[in-house]
Motif scaffolding. Sequence first.
Motif, PDB file in Angstrom:
ATOM      1  N   LEU A  56       0.838  -1.208   0.000  1.00 23.31           N
ATOM      2  CA  LEU A  56       0.000   0.000   0.000  1.00 23.31           C
ATOM      3  C   LEU A  56       0.872   1.258   0.000  1.00 23.31           C
ATOM      4  O   LEU A  56       0.411   2.346   0.356  1.00 23.31           O
ATOM      5  CB  LEU A  56      -0.918   0.004   1.228  1.00 23.31           C
ATOM      6  N   SER A  57       2.122   1.107  -0.385  1.00 24.34           N
ATOM      7  CA  SER A  57       3.088   2.210  -0.302  1.00 24.34           C
ATOM      8  C   SER A  57       2.774   3.327  -1.299  1.00 24.34           C
ATOM      9  O   SER A  57       2.064   3.131  -2.279  1.00 24.34           O
ATOM     10  CB  SER A  57       4.502   1.681  -0.557  1.00 24.34           C
ATOM     11  N   ARG A  58       3.337   4.506  -0.997  1.00 26.54           N
ATOM     12  CA  ARG A  58       3.248   5.691  -1.855  1.00 26.54           C
ATOM     13  C   ARG A  58       1.806   6.076  -2.189  1.00 26.54           C
ATOM     14  O   ARG A  58       1.431   6.214  -3.338  1.00 26.54           O
ATOM     15  CB  ARG A  58       4.072   5.486  -3.135  1.00 26.54           C
ATOM     16  N   ASN A  59       1.015   6.222  -1.127  1.00 25.57           N
ATOM     17  CA  ASN A  59      -0.345   6.743  -1.220  1.00 25.57           C
ATOM     18  C   ASN A  59      -0.465   7.875  -0.206  1.00 25.57           C
ATOM     19  O   ASN A  59       0.546   8.426   0.230  1.00 25.57           O
ATOM     20  CB  ASN A  59      -1.371   5.632  -0.953  1.00 25.57           C
ATOM     21  N   HIS A  60      -1.677   8.209   0.172  1.00 30.22           N
ATOM     22  CA  HIS A  60      -1.905   9.238   1.202  1.00 30.22           C
ATOM     23  C   HIS A  60      -2.745   8.641   2.331  1.00 30.22           C
ATOM     24  O   HIS A  60      -3.614   9.313   2.881  1.00 30.22           O
ATOM     25  CB  HIS A  60      -2.605  10.453   0.598  1.00 30.22           C
ATOM     26  N   LEU A  61      -2.491   7.391   2.653  1.00 32.93           N
ATOM     27  CA  LEU A  61      -3.255   6.712   3.697  1.00 32.93           C
ATOM     28  C   LEU A  61      -2.886   7.288   5.062  1.00 32.93           C
ATOM     29  O   LEU A  61      -1.735   7.622   5.314  1.00 32.93           O
ATOM     30  CB  LEU A  61      -2.971   5.207   3.667  1.00 32.93           C
ATOM     31  N   SER A  62      -3.894   7.397   5.924  1.00 32.79           N
ATOM     32  CA  SER A  62      -3.680   7.998   7.248  1.00 32.79           C
ATOM     33  C   SER A  62      -4.252   7.087   8.325  1.00 32.79           C
ATOM     34  O   SER A  62      -4.839   6.054   8.041  1.00 32.79           O
ATOM     35  CB  SER A  62      -4.342   9.381   7.303  1.00 32.79           C
ATOM     36  N   GLY A  63      -4.100   7.505   9.581  1.00 31.83           N
ATOM     37  CA  GLY A  63      -4.625   6.733  10.702  1.00 31.83           C
ATOM     38  C   GLY A  63      -3.632   5.679  11.159  1.00 31.83           C
ATOM     39  O   GLY A  63      -2.461   5.678  10.780  1.00 31.83           O
ATOM     40  N   LYS A  64      -4.114   4.754  11.957  1.00 33.02           N
ATOM     41  CA  LYS A  64      -3.257   3.730  12.548  1.00 33.02           C
ATOM     42  C   LYS A  64      -3.235   2.474  11.670  1.00 33.02           C
ATOM     43  O   LYS A  64      -4.150   2.237  10.895  1.00 33.02           O
ATOM     44  CB  LYS A  64      -3.766   3.382  13.948  1.00 33.02           C
ATOM     45  N   LEU A  80       4.230  -0.506   3.639  1.00 33.27           N
ATOM     46  CA  LEU A  80       3.314   0.581   3.997  1.00 33.27           C
ATOM     47  C   LEU A  80       4.034   1.928   3.955  1.00 33.27           C
ATOM     48  O   LEU A  80       3.538   2.917   4.490  1.00 33.27           O
ATOM     49  CB  LEU A  80       2.740   0.356   5.400  1.00 33.27           C
ATOM     50  N   SER A  81       5.189   1.979   3.324  1.00 33.28           N
ATOM     51  CA  SER A  81       6.027   3.179   3.343  1.00 33.28           C
ATOM     52  C   SER A  81       5.406   4.339   2.571  1.00 33.28           C
ATOM     53  O   SER A  81       4.535   4.153   1.716  1.00 33.28           O
ATOM     54  CB  SER A  81       7.410   2.853   2.756  1.00 33.28           C
ATOM     55  N   ASN A  82       5.874   5.545   2.913  1.00 29.63           N
ATOM     56  CA  ASN A  82       5.489   6.786   2.221  1.00 29.63           C
ATOM     57  C   ASN A  82       3.987   7.021   2.199  1.00 29.63           C
ATOM     58  O   ASN A  82       3.370   7.168   1.142  1.00 29.63           O
ATOM     59  CB  ASN A  82       6.064   6.799   0.803  1.00 29.63           C
ATOM     60  N   ASN A  83       3.409   7.028   3.387  1.00 23.86           N
ATOM     61  CA  ASN A  83       2.011   7.393   3.591  1.00 23.86           C
ATOM     62  C   ASN A  83       1.972   8.407   4.726  1.00 23.86           C
ATOM     63  O   ASN A  83       2.990   9.016   5.055  1.00 23.86           O
ATOM     64  CB  ASN A  83       1.176   6.153   3.926  1.00 23.86           C
ATOM     65  N   ASP A  84       0.812   8.600   5.333  1.00 21.20           N
ATOM     66  CA  ASP A  84       0.683   9.499   6.485  1.00 21.20           C
ATOM     67  C   ASP A  84       0.194   8.735   7.710  1.00 21.20           C
ATOM     68  O   ASP A  84      -0.581   9.255   8.515  1.00 21.20           O
ATOM     69  CB  ASP A  84      -0.301  10.645   6.158  1.00 21.20           C
ATOM     70  N   THR A 102       9.950  -1.024   5.509  1.00 14.44           N
ATOM     71  CA  THR A 102       8.520  -1.285   5.309  1.00 14.44           C
ATOM     72  C   THR A 102       7.662  -0.107   5.785  1.00 14.44           C
ATOM     73  O   THR A 102       6.598   0.155   5.236  1.00 14.44           O
ATOM     74  CB  THR A 102       8.104  -2.546   6.098  1.00 14.44           C
ATOM     75  N   TYR A 103       8.135   0.611   6.819  1.00 13.33           N
ATOM     76  CA  TYR A 103       7.341   1.666   7.455  1.00 13.33           C
ATOM     77  C   TYR A 103       7.900   3.078   7.243  1.00 13.33           C
ATOM     78  O   TYR A 103       7.323   4.038   7.731  1.00 13.33           O
ATOM     79  CB  TYR A 103       7.249   1.397   8.960  1.00 13.33           C
ATOM     80  N   GLU A 104       9.033   3.209   6.534  1.00 13.02           N
ATOM     81  CA  GLU A 104       9.657   4.532   6.407  1.00 13.02           C
ATOM     82  C   GLU A 104       8.773   5.488   5.605  1.00 13.02           C
ATOM     83  O   GLU A 104       7.914   5.068   4.831  1.00 13.02           O
ATOM     84  CB  GLU A 104      11.051   4.422   5.779  1.00 13.02           C
ATOM     85  N   GLY A 105       8.971   6.795   5.847  1.00 11.86           N
ATOM     86  CA  GLY A 105       8.153   7.795   5.156  1.00 11.86           C
ATOM     87  C   GLY A 105       6.832   8.057   5.847  1.00 11.86           C
ATOM     88  O   GLY A 105       5.952   8.710   5.294  1.00 11.86           O
ATOM     89  N   ASN A 106       6.671   7.533   7.055  1.00  9.74           N
ATOM     90  CA  ASN A 106       5.510   7.803   7.900  1.00  9.74           C
ATOM     91  C   ASN A 106       6.048   8.442   9.179  1.00  9.74           C
ATOM     92  O   ASN A 106       6.326   7.748  10.156  1.00  9.74           O
ATOM     93  CB  ASN A 106       4.753   6.512   8.245  1.00  9.74           C
ATOM     94  N   PRO A 107       6.246   9.774   9.195  1.00  9.24           N
ATOM     95  CA  PRO A 107       6.962  10.414  10.311  1.00  9.24           C
ATOM     96  C   PRO A 107       6.318  10.240  11.679  1.00  9.24           C
ATOM     97  O   PRO A 107       7.010  10.324  12.695  1.00  9.24           O
ATOM     98  CB  PRO A 107       7.001  11.896   9.919  1.00  9.24           C
TER      99      PRO A 107
END
Length: 195
Positions: A56-64, A80-84, A102-107
Motif C-alpha cells: 500500500l506504499s506511496r499513497n496518502h493513507l492515514s490513521g493507525k 506501507l512506506s510513504n504514507n501518512d 517497510t514503514y519509512e516515510g511515515n513520520p
Amino acid sequence: MLLTGIDFSSNHLTGKIPKEIELLFGLVLLNLSRNSLNGEIISNTGNLQSLEFLDLSRNHLSGKIPSSLSKIDRLAMLDLSNNDLDGKIPIGTQLESFDPVTYEGNPNLYGEPLNKKCQEETTEDQRPVAQVSDDNSIFLEALYMSMGIGFFTGFCGFIVSVLFISSYREPYSKFLNSLVIRIYLIKNSLYMARG
C-alpha cells in the motif's frame, strides 16, 4: 474465493480503499501502491488469512495500522512506506519482523522495528493531556467572555434605568442613603465598643 490477486499499482486511483476487499478471502496478492488513495487502511484486513503480499506504499493513507494485520501468518511481503500513517505499529511477530524500510516515510509512526519507540511513546502519552488542557482553556475563555458580557449588560441596564427613569431614581437614592447611614452607625458602634 476464486480471486487470488489484485494489482492496481501505478495508476491515478483516488478515494478510500473499498471495504469490500475484506470479503475476498482467497486473496494472496494485493498491490495498490503508487496511487493517490486516502483514508484509513481497512480495519478488518486481518480477515484475509491467505494474504502473502500486501503493498500500500506511496499513497496518502492515514490513521493507525490495523491490529488485525498481525493475525495474518502467511504475510511474507509488506510495504506501507510513504504514507501518512501514525501511532504505534501493532505488536505481533509478523509486523515486528519486517524491515524498517517497510514503514519509512511515515513520520508519526513508531514502535518495533523502528528506533523511535521510547521518544514517540512519551509524546503519545502526553497528547491527550494537551488536548484536554486545550479544551479547558477554550471553555474558560468562553466562560469569562460570557461573564464579562453579562456584567456589562446588567450594569448598563441598571445605570440607564437609574439615570433616565425618575420613578427608579428616587427610591434608589433613598436606599443608598439608608445603606450609608447603617454602615456609619455599625462602624461607630464597633469603634465605641473597642474604645
